[in-house]
Design a protein around this motif. Sequence first.
Motif, PDB file in Angstrom:
ATOM      1  N   PRO A 278      -4.530  -3.489 -14.007  1.00 13.52           N
ATOM      2  CA  PRO A 278      -4.695  -4.830 -13.446  1.00 13.52           C
ATOM      3  C   PRO A 278      -3.377  -5.506 -13.052  1.00 13.52           C
ATOM      4  O   PRO A 278      -3.359  -6.347 -12.166  1.00 13.52           O
ATOM      5  CB  PRO A 278      -5.368  -5.617 -14.588  1.00 13.52           C
ATOM      6  CG  PRO A 278      -5.831  -4.608 -15.572  1.00 13.52           C
ATOM      7  CD  PRO A 278      -5.037  -3.371 -15.376  1.00 13.52           C
ATOM      8  N   THR A 279      -2.277  -5.138 -13.702  1.00  8.94           N
ATOM      9  CA  THR A 279      -1.027  -5.847 -13.403  1.00  8.94           C
ATOM     10  C   THR A 279      -0.316  -5.310 -12.164  1.00  8.94           C
ATOM     11  O   THR A 279       0.692  -5.851 -11.749  1.00  8.94           O
ATOM     12  CB  THR A 279      -0.065  -5.759 -14.606  1.00  8.94           C
ATOM     13  OG1 THR A 279       0.023  -4.384 -15.014  1.00  8.94           O
ATOM     14  CG2 THR A 279      -0.550  -6.604 -15.765  1.00  8.94           C
ATOM     15  N   MET A 280      -0.850  -4.255 -11.584  1.00  5.30           N
ATOM     16  CA  MET A 280      -0.188  -3.661 -10.414  1.00  5.30           C
ATOM     17  C   MET A 280      -0.726  -4.304  -9.144  1.00  5.30           C
ATOM     18  O   MET A 280      -1.889  -4.647  -9.058  1.00  5.30           O
ATOM     19  CB  MET A 280      -0.422  -2.146 -10.400  1.00  5.30           C
ATOM     20  CG  MET A 280       0.391  -1.417  -9.355  1.00  5.30           C
ATOM     21  SD  MET A 280       0.630   0.323  -9.768  1.00  5.30           S
ATOM     22  CE  MET A 280      -0.957   0.981  -9.367  1.00  5.30           C
ATOM     23  N   ASP A 281       0.151  -4.466  -8.153  1.00  4.70           N
ATOM     24  CA  ASP A 281      -0.263  -5.035  -6.875  1.00  4.70           C
ATOM     25  C   ASP A 281      -0.809  -3.923  -5.986  1.00  4.70           C
ATOM     26  O   ASP A 281      -0.055  -3.165  -5.400  1.00  4.70           O
ATOM     27  CB  ASP A 281       0.940  -5.722  -6.204  1.00  4.70           C
ATOM     28  CG  ASP A 281       0.568  -6.316  -4.847  1.00  4.70           C
ATOM     29  OD1 ASP A 281      -0.635  -6.332  -4.510  1.00  4.70           O
ATOM     30  OD2 ASP A 281       1.478  -6.764  -4.134  1.00  4.70           O
ATOM     31  N   CYS A 282      -2.122  -3.845  -5.919  1.00  6.21           N
ATOM     32  CA  CYS A 282      -2.756  -2.829  -5.070  1.00  6.21           C
ATOM     33  C   CYS A 282      -3.280  -3.455  -3.787  1.00  6.21           C
ATOM     34  O   CYS A 282      -4.139  -2.898  -3.108  1.00  6.21           O
ATOM     35  CB  CYS A 282      -3.896  -2.141  -5.816  1.00  6.21           C
ATOM     36  SG  CYS A 282      -3.356  -1.291  -7.303  1.00  6.21           S
ATOM     37  N   SER A 283      -2.749  -4.612  -3.453  1.00  2.00           N
ATOM     38  CA  SER A 283      -3.224  -5.288  -2.237  1.00  2.00           C
ATOM     39  C   SER A 283      -2.555  -4.676  -1.014  1.00  2.00           C
ATOM     40  O   SER A 283      -1.675  -3.833  -1.120  1.00  2.00           O
ATOM     41  CB  SER A 283      -2.870  -6.774  -2.310  1.00  2.00           C
ATOM     42  OG  SER A 283      -1.474  -6.928  -2.129  1.00  2.00           O
ATOM     43  N   LYS A 284      -2.957  -5.157   0.124  1.00  2.00           N
ATOM     44  CA  LYS A 284      -2.378  -4.648   1.366  1.00  2.00           C
ATOM     45  C   LYS A 284      -1.096  -5.399   1.728  1.00  2.00           C
ATOM     46  O   LYS A 284      -0.486  -5.145   2.753  1.00  2.00           O
ATOM     47  CB  LYS A 284      -3.384  -4.803   2.517  1.00  2.00           C
ATOM     48  CG  LYS A 284      -4.689  -4.067   2.302  1.00  2.00           C
ATOM     49  CD  LYS A 284      -4.832  -2.913   3.282  1.00  2.00           C
ATOM     50  CE  LYS A 284      -6.177  -2.226   3.197  1.00  2.00           C
ATOM     51  NZ  LYS A 284      -6.321  -1.356   2.033  1.00  2.00           N
ATOM     52  N   ASN A 285      -0.689  -6.362   0.890  1.00  2.00           N
ATOM     53  CA  ASN A 285       0.448  -7.218   1.233  1.00  2.00           C
ATOM     54  C   ASN A 285       1.793  -6.544   1.068  1.00  2.00           C
ATOM     55  O   ASN A 285       2.797  -7.009   1.585  1.00  2.00           O
ATOM     56  CB  ASN A 285       0.457  -8.467   0.334  1.00  2.00           C
ATOM     57  CG  ASN A 285      -0.851  -9.206   0.402  1.00  2.00           C
ATOM     58  OD1 ASN A 285      -1.491  -9.203   1.448  1.00  2.00           O
ATOM     59  ND2 ASN A 285      -1.260  -9.804  -0.706  1.00  2.00           N
ATOM     60  N   ALA A 286       1.813  -5.477   0.290  1.00  2.54           N
ATOM     61  CA  ALA A 286       3.101  -4.893  -0.050  1.00  2.54           C
ATOM     62  C   ALA A 286       3.767  -4.277   1.176  1.00  2.54           C
ATOM     63  O   ALA A 286       3.115  -4.015   2.191  1.00  2.54           O
ATOM     64  CB  ALA A 286       2.896  -3.830  -1.113  1.00  2.54           C
ATOM     65  N   ARG A 287       5.065  -4.080   1.075  1.00  2.49           N
ATOM     66  CA  ARG A 287       5.796  -3.406   2.162  1.00  2.49           C
ATOM     67  C   ARG A 287       5.218  -2.010   2.374  1.00  2.49           C
ATOM     68  O   ARG A 287       5.022  -1.573   3.500  1.00  2.49           O
ATOM     69  CB  ARG A 287       7.283  -3.333   1.794  1.00  2.49           C
ATOM     70  CG  ARG A 287       8.136  -2.433   2.693  1.00  2.49           C
ATOM     71  CD  ARG A 287       8.208  -2.994   4.111  1.00  2.49           C
ATOM     72  NE  ARG A 287       8.920  -2.114   5.035  1.00  2.49           N
ATOM     73  CZ  ARG A 287       8.379  -1.085   5.690  1.00  2.49           C
ATOM     74  NH1 ARG A 287       7.097  -0.778   5.499  1.00  2.49           N
ATOM     75  NH2 ARG A 287       9.087  -0.367   6.517  1.00  2.49           N
TER      76      ARG A 287
END
Lengths: 106, 1005, 223, 417
Positions: free
Chosen positions: D158-167
């Motif tokens: 849950p703490t990882m950013d798996c969104s499409k926003n990342a570089r």
Amino acid sequence: MLHIYCPHCAEYREEEEFHCAGQAHIARPLDPEACSDEEWGEYLFFRKNPRGLHHELWVHAAGCRKFFNLTRDTQSYEIKEVYMIGEQPSVVAGSVQQTTASGAKS
Amino acid sequence: MTQRNRLTSGGRIDRSTSLTFTYNGKSYQGYKGDTLASAMLANGIDVVARSFKYSRPRGIVAAGAEEPNAVLQLGATEATQVPNVRATQQELFDGLVSSATNGWPSVDTDVMGMIGKLGGKMMPPGFYYKTFMFPESSWETYESMIRKAAGMGRAPRETDPDTYDSINQHCDVMVVGAGPAGLAAALTAARGGARVIIADEQNELGGSLLNSVALLDGKPAADWVHDVVQELGTFEDVTLLPRSTVNGYHDHNFLTIHERQTDHLADSAPAKMVRQRMHRVRAKWVVLATGAHERPLVYANNDVPGCMITGAVSAYINRYGVVPGNDLVVMTTNDYGYQAALDWADAGRNVVAIVDTRSVANGDRVEAARQRGINVITGSAVIEVQGSKRVTGVSVAALNSSGTQIVGSVTKLKADTVATSGGWSPVIHLSCHTGSRPVWSDSVVGFLPGPTVQRQLTAGGINGQYETAIALQEGLDAGQQALVKLGLAVVNVILPKTKALHVAAPMSLFHIPHLKPTSQAPKQFVDYQTDVTAAGIEIACREGFEAIEHVKRYTAMGFGTDQGKLGNINGMAVAAKALNKTIPETGTTVFRPNYTPIAFGAIIGRHCGALFEPERYTAMHKWHVEQGALFEDVGQWKRPWYFPKAGETMQQTLNRECLAVRNSVGILDASTLGKIDIQGKDAREFLGRVYSNAWAKLAVGKCRYGLMCGEDGMVFDDGVTACLGENHFLMTTTTGGAAHVYEWLEIYHQTEWPELEVYFNTVTDHWSTATITGPNSRKLLAELTESDVTNDDFRFMDWKQITVAGVPARVFRISFTGELSFEINVQANYGMYVWEKLIEAGKKYDLTPYGTETMHILRAEKGFIIAGQDTDGSVHPYDLGMGWCVSNQKPFSYIGKRGMNRSDCTRENRKQLVGLKTKDPKQVIPEGSAAVLNPNAPKPLSIEGHISSSYWSESLGHSIAMGFIKGGLDKMGDTVYYPMADGTVIEAEICSPIFFDPKGERQNV
Amino acid sequence: MSEMNNMTAAESAATKAAVMNQVPGPDVEGQSPLHHADFAGLAKRGMQEGGIHLRELALLGHLTLRCDSSNHEQVACVAAILGVSLPLTPLTSAEKGAYSIRWMSPDEWLILVPGLEAFSIESQFRDAMPGHYSLVNSSGGSTVLMLSGDNAVELLKKSTTVDWHLSEFPVGKVVSTLFAKSTATIRRTGDQCFELVIRRSFADYIWLWIQDASLEYGLVIKA
Amino acid sequence: MQKYSGFGLFKHSLTHHENWQRVWRNPAPKKKYDVIIIGGGGHGLATAYYLAKEHGITNVAVLEKGHLGGGNACRNTTIVRSNYLWDESAALYEHSMQLWEGLSQELNYNVMFSQRGVYHTCHTLQDMRTNERLVAANCLQGIDNEMVDAEQLQKEIPTMDCSKNARYPIMGASVQRRAGNARHDAVAWGYARAADALGVDLIQNCEVIDMEINDGKITGVKTKQYGMIKADRVGCVVAGNSGVLAKMAGFELPVESHPLQALVSEPIKPFLDTVVMSNHVHGYMSQSDKGDLVIGAGIDGWVGYGQRGSYGIIEHTIQAIVEMFPCTSRVRMNRQWGGIVDACPDASPIISETPIKNLFFNCGWGTGGFKGTPGSGNLFAHTLADGKPHPIAEPFSIKRFHTGALIDEHGAAGVAH
């Protein structure tokens, strides 16, 4: 972080501008076809990897893009000298030398 | 709420600015100039933490970076939470919200404390290595319980609202620490004309002088500090950095300084301000004037709140106007410990006694205490403390002369505060960071900086010199030495006069004996934060952990967030005693960066979010975005992946794009391919050496495909190179391989073949490339050029310089799709213009923009490889079935030739690239799938190869794949099997990888 | 290769390299790498005061010359064509009128000229330059940013590891170095004025970086 | 050997823990051994243990120039996994994995092996292809490994950013669920204790300064502290110092020793319950039982024996971590350190005979040494006992650098680990 004197630009720059290309003075065999598999393997992969004085090939990748050699102590990370491609090092293992705090000489 | 421990006057706080803060949900008042710790003490807060292992109540021990206990959670909002903030270093601001990090239901009444009391005996060092093993599966259950109990503060769950950055600095002299030695060094260097940076972790420069009642030139020391700081501020080349901790000292005099710019103002940085900044400093010379940390003594129950170090007591009184108790007992091994009692008495509170472990005490400070009528008990020690959440009394007993045994009876004294001084440990951390091993000094009773190859000088407390006059003189000397080394003229600085006090020798004592053996006495803490006791260290030694590194690792000593600043030397002393060795024989202590912890945000600065890594764009990027393209990351480039239309699935888009190319014409932005301009009379020879095929006869106006191999014979890049002039070539590389290929060419030219007359220049960004491909591409091109582009005049693999849409262009008739294709290169400033003209003119041919995915399908239909996808560093040209691209007739033994002829490279049964056609034409084998000959054999199965490229081909109406099969080129028509994760098996037939237009007619029309 | 328009007569014989005029007629508008950032508009609409001033010198002619600095004939030829001598000392530059030359490496110089003159200068080189050399038009591959203002040095210190102190970095000095995670060739043109030559594909990144790093000083865009 | 258990702890608490036995003896070296193992790290100690236990060879000395487990054994980031690409590597690491499972019980020492899973995140299509290839291969090799998509990954971490926003947005990941962490010190100490109990002499503070070689055959080693010690066979397991020892024997190795750095945050409450590695943005992270985020960095590009690397690597690594876990921005980095990794050009180790008879080398583990500890020791013990390599070890001969039969794990594993 190493502080490296580029002999082409004639000044010190930060390590992040450079790229180490490994052990210096590994000449490509003049007649590769005459090499045995063993000899070719040694040329490709086997390295001195010394603890102490090491002669390395570096390139000023983000600066002038020129290659040069340097002699560095792999234990203290002190750079003893910087010299051009085609030249031989003057500081070599076993040679009398003083450890100075002044870093590389130009 | 009253600040019951606050004095009515004195200190460097601003009593006219009252600040409100909360701790554990309760509101308190403090003043501007307070640290969170001084404000907590002013309010009489005793318990600030529960200990890690035994859950014992803990109070504030120190006043600076060495504080092990007062480690709190900070933050008023979720996004601004900061774990593990040291209250002694956090300046108070209005609205600060803090809480203890452990303890349930609260730090004051902690249930775990009961468990600690009962279970503590079961938890000697390393107990976890000896248990939780049975049954075998149980560890993970135990572990999850341990994990929940461990840890201190917590990370926020929301994204950090603040910005951080880093700045690169250069200076002649970097002075670390702005106490008397540092200020004197900086002033000397500055007056001598050096470029100086002076940094100090505290909110103002002055160091120990700010905590002191000493007089300089007959005036308060702070006056001298003020004058010096003011003068330093007048030099253009002097940078003053308060609130700035020099956290790392790296090779070649590179230092990192962590500056807190707004942590004293609010939770989150005010608008446009940067919360924290890292200074990356390259210094010609470094002066370490980092001072020393006082050592507490190790005695029974020495962790009860109210037990402090003497210097901290003085600091709270003198700097913050806070007396952290009423009835003080001092225990000391040296003269400096007396100062706390003197300051306590001056503050009007009761000094119960000074217990000096030395049998004879006669320094000037000792005499001053006696003259004040303070009860000085020599040759004795506080052997135990009473109390649980606050000290209530102490037991004092006489010691033998070496301090190893109790000789007299025990006297109990009432007290609420015990301040101890076991001497001082020079702050040698930074000196150690560069690999320098410290050296023990018996006279200093501490480690001093060891020999170093860095250009480093030291002054003051770090050298074990704790008298202000000597520290000032050493600072001056260091400043002058630096000037000499820099080749600058030496200047003199007239130092302020200070009263020279007679200081008697300290006693070398660390661990106070108890009536009971250490193993049975109440706990005697060595490292508070990790709950390491003297008994624990003795057990470790008894079990054979004799190297000091073993002791530390087995007990966890020094592994806290304070990195053992208070405890390490004491621990080494306890270990040395247990092993019957001296401290230096036991080993040295090694410190590593960081000196104090640093927020990740500060370390990465602006390199996060949108600036984490560059996004590289072509000249037509904006157009792609406007057309709704999805992008693929290729290296740092953003390349259009495919151009979906509303309502399309990805596969539908790809089908449409592919058919458009096969049936009419498509357009691809190919600008990202690496491009290297090569000029010189030996350019041709050079190409022959770096490519596996022949270049001697390539005529001007022609293009040729080439494979590039390493000296091991393995393919690493490929591309088309055009002969622009007799001595002039334009090489293209893969998008991701451009930088590597350029360096590859340069290293061979500069180090192996400098005699070849050739120059390489990267021109990737200079040209923008629009590839039009498909049967109608010629018609489209003809719309925009006057030149003859017919097949007679413009042959396949030719290039021409023509004008396209009025823009001079180099057009290459090469094909990566197997269709009639033209790659139109124009100077990138005109790339968008030409692109838009093509799009406009292409409307009547239904010109379809396509991205990398369609490009991959189209080339796979033709069996063209993608270096990096269909190669993995272990295949040579013959493995790829590309022997046609190898010339063994060339006189020079080109790079890769010898390598690909090694015995393993010429053996039978190597993995070779073939085409694979599924038995069920609708099935697409997932990329990466592994081939076996018998899917029903037991595991582990021998893998025959893998699928490197696999797609649905709408043009062909069946799936296509390229992959490796052992000896595959000789197994055409054989069947192989691809077992899937779900247990199904895909059956495929080995075939030629050229699925579409096998005769290559379409590109030649 | 009869079709190669704009090729000088002597070109292919003398140097055997291909040269072309890459600039179309005046009716075709060139787009510099930061075209879409609309500096002209920002100059009008944006902040008028601040510590960082930024201007793009778009669509200049960028020529990369590689030759042998010890070849007196080559050095003299360059001086004859440009009216200014090649700076042979590392990290120096030379300038005359609209022409400026930056030392890039012991055998490399970057020459900036007005955009429309690039081809004619290239042609002059191809006609006159003796010996082994290369000349490459890289005008489309980079652009020039002029950075100035009271905080210009601070911005550079945040972005590069070079020592910008005037004693170490006088006016006229030029370095090629890392700029954040891209690269730039930076020349000091005044105490607080700098010229950055940056690569096209990284231009958006650098533009974003400069905006971010300037926030605390205020960024003024000049047309 | 004193048996460790919860009951034992209780019993000893009654006597104030005064009666714990030494975990190992501190013997003076004998004049001659059947086998000398140079290097008292995890691999050397494991080798000694398996020599004694599985081959009955107990006249063995481990010579350690410093203290046991004081090199890379205590400097690594404790990741254990076996999902390697090539059949040869997969067999090697899976052999090791199977020894890990049950190791605490075998050694009667809790090495805290925790199979909390290891994820390799994929940020590009090429990453996806690479990991899909790995997963497919592992499934056939009998090694567990599976792909999860970004949505599933977000649920599992849950703490990882798996969104499409990342570089470089995370597109998915491969996960080996049997993989995880172990306690590095405990592995070295556990093997040491068990080897000692079987009669192996563990000689600390004993530095080998020369080798006695006659007619191309090794007969003993010269030590700084104890002079000459004879041996029938010598196994060299000195990781970063392999080049130095090879030089004593008169040959070079296809190995370079580079600094490899790691760092930890301050201890925080549970944040990450597994191990995450990204070859694309170059960083990996797990959380220790104590609460520290344990973070690994890339290798410095130059030879270095100083156990220090460049600060720039630390910066880049933390950038990658914050990119993947933006909530760590306000978490603080406590401490960094460095080890010396001996890396082979193909990112696979050497377990091999050498040009000198009876002298064997086990080195070149690069960044993968910790996970290999049990397997490495087990196979090297076999090699030393038989005088010829175990079949699993056979492909890892030095000879592969002559023939070209490299086992190149770069392509598959990216930056290893």
